[in-house]
Write a protein that holds these residues in place. Structure first.
Motif, PDB file in Angstrom:
ATOM      1  N   ILE A  57      -5.550  -5.369   1.750  1.00  0.00           N
ATOM      2  CA  ILE A  57      -4.484  -5.245   0.744  1.00  0.00           C
ATOM      3  C   ILE A  57      -3.256  -6.002   1.237  1.00  0.00           C
ATOM      4  N   VAL A  58      -2.618  -6.708   0.328  1.00  0.00           N
ATOM      5  CA  VAL A  58      -1.358  -7.387   0.613  1.00  0.00           C
ATOM      6  C   VAL A  58      -0.310  -6.821  -0.346  1.00  0.00           C
ATOM      7  N   ARG A  59       0.861  -6.542   0.177  1.00  0.00           N
ATOM      8  CA  ARG A  59       1.958  -6.123  -0.698  1.00  0.00           C
ATOM      9  C   ARG A  59       3.094  -7.116  -0.597  1.00  0.00           C
ATOM     10  N   ARG A  60       3.793  -7.279  -1.713  1.00  0.00           N
ATOM     11  CA  ARG A  60       5.032  -8.056  -1.740  1.00  0.00           C
ATOM     12  C   ARG A  60       6.158  -7.042  -1.753  1.00  0.00           C
ATOM     13  N   PHE A  61       7.190  -7.298  -0.935  1.00  0.00           N
ATOM     14  CA  PHE A  61       8.299  -6.344  -0.915  1.00  0.00           C
ATOM     15  C   PHE A  61       9.598  -7.012  -0.498  1.00  0.00           C
ATOM     16  N   ILE A  62      10.677  -6.340  -0.860  1.00  0.00           N
ATOM     17  CA  ILE A  62      12.027  -6.747  -0.476  1.00  0.00           C
ATOM     18  C   ILE A  62      12.514  -5.739   0.546  1.00  0.00           C
ATOM     19  N   ASP A  63      12.956  -6.213   1.700  1.00  0.00           N
ATOM     20  CA  ASP A  63      13.490  -5.350   2.751  1.00  0.00           C
ATOM     21  C   ASP A  63      14.950  -5.069   2.436  1.00  0.00           C
ATOM     22  N   LYS A  64      15.266  -3.791   2.181  1.00  0.00           N
ATOM     23  CA  LYS A  64      16.633  -3.400   1.837  1.00  0.00           C
ATOM     24  C   LYS A  64      17.373  -2.767   3.012  1.00  0.00           C
ATOM     25  N   GLY A  65      16.823  -2.875   4.215  1.00  0.00           N
ATOM     26  CA  GLY A  65      17.474  -2.287   5.381  1.00  0.00           C
ATOM     27  C   GLY A  65      17.158  -0.810   5.516  1.00  0.00           C
ATOM     28  N   GLU A  66      17.701   0.012   4.619  1.00  0.00           N
ATOM     29  CA  GLU A  66      17.461   1.456   4.667  1.00  0.00           C
ATOM     30  C   GLU A  66      16.095   1.831   4.103  1.00  0.00           C
ATOM     31  N   GLY A  67      15.433   0.911   3.537  1.00  0.00           N
ATOM     32  CA  GLY A  67      14.103   1.106   2.957  1.00  0.00           C
ATOM     33  C   GLY A  67      13.698  -0.210   2.328  1.00  0.00           C
ATOM     34  N   ASP A  68      12.542  -0.238   1.726  1.00  0.00           N
ATOM     35  CA  ASP A  68      12.162  -1.478   1.067  1.00  0.00           C
ATOM     36  C   ASP A  68      11.646  -1.185  -0.327  1.00  0.00           C
ATOM     37  N   LEU A  69      11.604  -2.224  -1.134  1.00  0.00           N
ATOM     38  CA  LEU A  69      11.152  -2.121  -2.523  1.00  0.00           C
ATOM     39  C   LEU A  69       9.864  -2.914  -2.682  1.00  0.00           C
ATOM     40  N   THR A  70       8.790  -2.214  -2.936  1.00  0.00           N
ATOM     41  CA  THR A  70       7.497  -2.847  -3.143  1.00  0.00           C
ATOM     42  C   THR A  70       7.382  -3.238  -4.600  1.00  0.00           C
ATOM     43  N   PHE A  71       6.957  -4.485  -4.863  1.00  0.00           N
ATOM     44  CA  PHE A  71       6.832  -4.876  -6.261  1.00  0.00           C
ATOM     45  C   PHE A  71       5.488  -5.469  -6.636  1.00  0.00           C
ATOM     46  N   TYR A  72       4.532  -5.503  -5.707  1.00  0.00           N
ATOM     47  CA  TYR A  72       3.213  -6.022  -6.080  1.00  0.00           C
ATOM     48  C   TYR A  72       2.200  -5.686  -4.996  1.00  0.00           C
ATOM     49  N   PHE A  73       0.973  -5.357  -5.438  1.00  0.00           N
ATOM     50  CA  PHE A  73      -0.152  -5.156  -4.533  1.00  0.00           C
ATOM     51  C   PHE A  73      -1.262  -6.123  -4.915  1.00  0.00           C
ATOM     52  N   SER A  74      -1.912  -6.699  -3.923  1.00  0.00           N
ATOM     53  CA  SER A  74      -3.088  -7.543  -4.141  1.00  0.00           C
ATOM     54  C   SER A  74      -4.238  -6.967  -3.338  1.00  0.00           C
ATOM     55  N   PHE A  75      -5.395  -6.892  -3.979  1.00  0.00           N
ATOM     56  CA  PHE A  75      -6.592  -6.340  -3.353  1.00  0.00           C
ATOM     57  C   PHE A  75      -7.656  -7.422  -3.225  1.00  0.00           C
ATOM     58  N   GLU A  76      -8.844  -6.998  -2.795  1.00  0.00           N
ATOM     59  CA  GLU A  76      -9.951  -7.922  -2.660  1.00  0.00           C
ATOM     60  C   GLU A  76     -10.153  -8.700  -3.958  1.00  0.00           C
ATOM     61  N   HIS A  77     -10.421  -9.978  -3.814  1.00  0.00           N
ATOM     62  CA  HIS A  77     -10.708 -10.904  -4.910  1.00  0.00           C
ATOM     63  C   HIS A  77      -9.476 -11.265  -5.744  1.00  0.00           C
ATOM     64  N   ASP A  78      -8.281 -10.995  -5.203  1.00  0.00           N
ATOM     65  CA  ASP A  78      -7.034 -11.418  -5.845  1.00  0.00           C
ATOM     66  C   ASP A  78      -6.505 -12.651  -5.127  1.00  0.00           C
ATOM     67  N   PHE A  79      -5.814 -13.473  -5.880  1.00  0.00           N
ATOM     68  CA  PHE A  79      -5.042 -14.569  -5.300  1.00  0.00           C
ATOM     69  C   PHE A  79      -3.620 -14.068  -5.134  1.00  0.00           C
ATOM     70  N   VAL A  80      -2.960 -14.463  -4.048  1.00  0.00           N
ATOM     71  CA  VAL A  80      -1.596 -14.001  -3.807  1.00  0.00           C
ATOM     72  C   VAL A  80      -0.859 -15.031  -2.962  1.00  0.00           C
ATOM     73  N   CYS A  81       0.426 -15.121  -3.167  1.00  0.00           N
ATOM     74  CA  CYS A  81       1.337 -15.852  -2.291  1.00  0.00           C
ATOM     75  C   CYS A  81       2.747 -15.560  -2.787  1.00  0.00           C
ATOM     76  N   ALA A  82       3.728 -16.035  -2.062  1.00  0.00           N
ATOM     77  CA  ALA A  82       5.111 -15.990  -2.534  1.00  0.00           C
ATOM     78  C   ALA A  82       5.250 -17.213  -3.447  1.00  0.00           C
ATOM     79  N   TYR A  83       4.802 -17.055  -4.677  1.00  0.00           N
ATOM     80  CA  TYR A  83       4.564 -18.202  -5.537  1.00  0.00           C
ATOM     81  C   TYR A  83       5.824 -19.006  -5.842  1.00  0.00           C
ATOM     82  N   ASP A  84       6.949 -18.339  -6.044  1.00  0.00           N
ATOM     83  CA  ASP A  84       8.171 -19.092  -6.320  1.00  0.00           C
ATOM     84  C   ASP A  84       8.527 -20.001  -5.142  1.00  0.00           C
ATOM     85  N   SER A  85       8.388 -19.497  -3.931  1.00  0.00           N
ATOM     86  CA  SER A  85       8.627 -20.314  -2.737  1.00  0.00           C
ATOM     87  C   SER A  85       7.567 -21.409  -2.607  1.00  0.00           C
TER      88      SER A  85
END
Length: 188
Positions: free
Chosen positions: A54-82
């Protein structure tokens, strides 16, 4: 590799030679549970296909983080905007389990696009699918209650509930872990 071939062939038929060329551009990489795949501020140089984990995309907010996406087996994933702009990433990708991926560099993706309109079509269709998933996610955050978002997530992907720590699920649906516990008690 059969799963990737099925995904591509559902979009447009590839010859064995075309698919072999694609495979020649891939490299294999493993990440340990908790390992950062793409760091904030780095330029995303790879597009990944998740074979295991599993891969997650998240923003590190220091006191915690904000998860905004999960990718599982057979998914394509990357930091697409970058990846497409080749500019620094504003968030991170992390392996939530021991994860193995097949990856392709930005340059190799560009080479595929130049090689054949078939590859451009595959890229466009996969990105349209990703856009629709993102639009659905945005809609749910604006129009659904936290309980509705949790129930929807549970219906769409039961693996999330089984394999992802509750603190990340809570973050994903925009509530605290304590609020998620109350929702789960009401539902189950």
């Amino acid at each position: 590799m059969e799963n990737i071939r099925e995904i591509f062939d559902s979009i447009i038929q590839l010859t064995d030679e075309e698919f072999s060329y694609y495979l020649s551009k891939l490299s294999y990489k493993e990440y340990k549970k908790g390992e950062i795949i793409t760091k904030k501020g780095s330029i995303e140089n790879y597009a990944y296909y998740v074979q295991k984990g599993i891969v997650r995309r998240f923003i590190d907010k220091g006191e915690g983080d904000l998860t905004f996406y999960f990718s599982f087996e057979h998914d394509f994933v990357c930091a697409y905007d970058s990846f497409i702009t080749q500019t620094p990433c504003r968030y991170m990708l992390q392996a939530l389990e021991n994860t193995s991926v097949m990856r392709m560099s930005w340059q190799d993706v560009q080479d595929l696009y130049r090689q054949s309109l078939k590859w451009e079509r595959i890229g466009r269709i996969l990105n349209e699918k990703a856009y629709l998933e993102r639009a659905e996610r945005e809609f749910s955050l604006l129009a659904q209650s936290p309980q509705e978002r949790y129930e929807s997530l549970f219906q769409q992907n039961r693996e999330v509930i089984k394999r992802v720590p509750l603190k990340y699920i809570a973050s994903y649906i925009g509530i605290t872990p304590q609020a998620l516990s109350r929702i789960r008690k009401r539902i189950f």
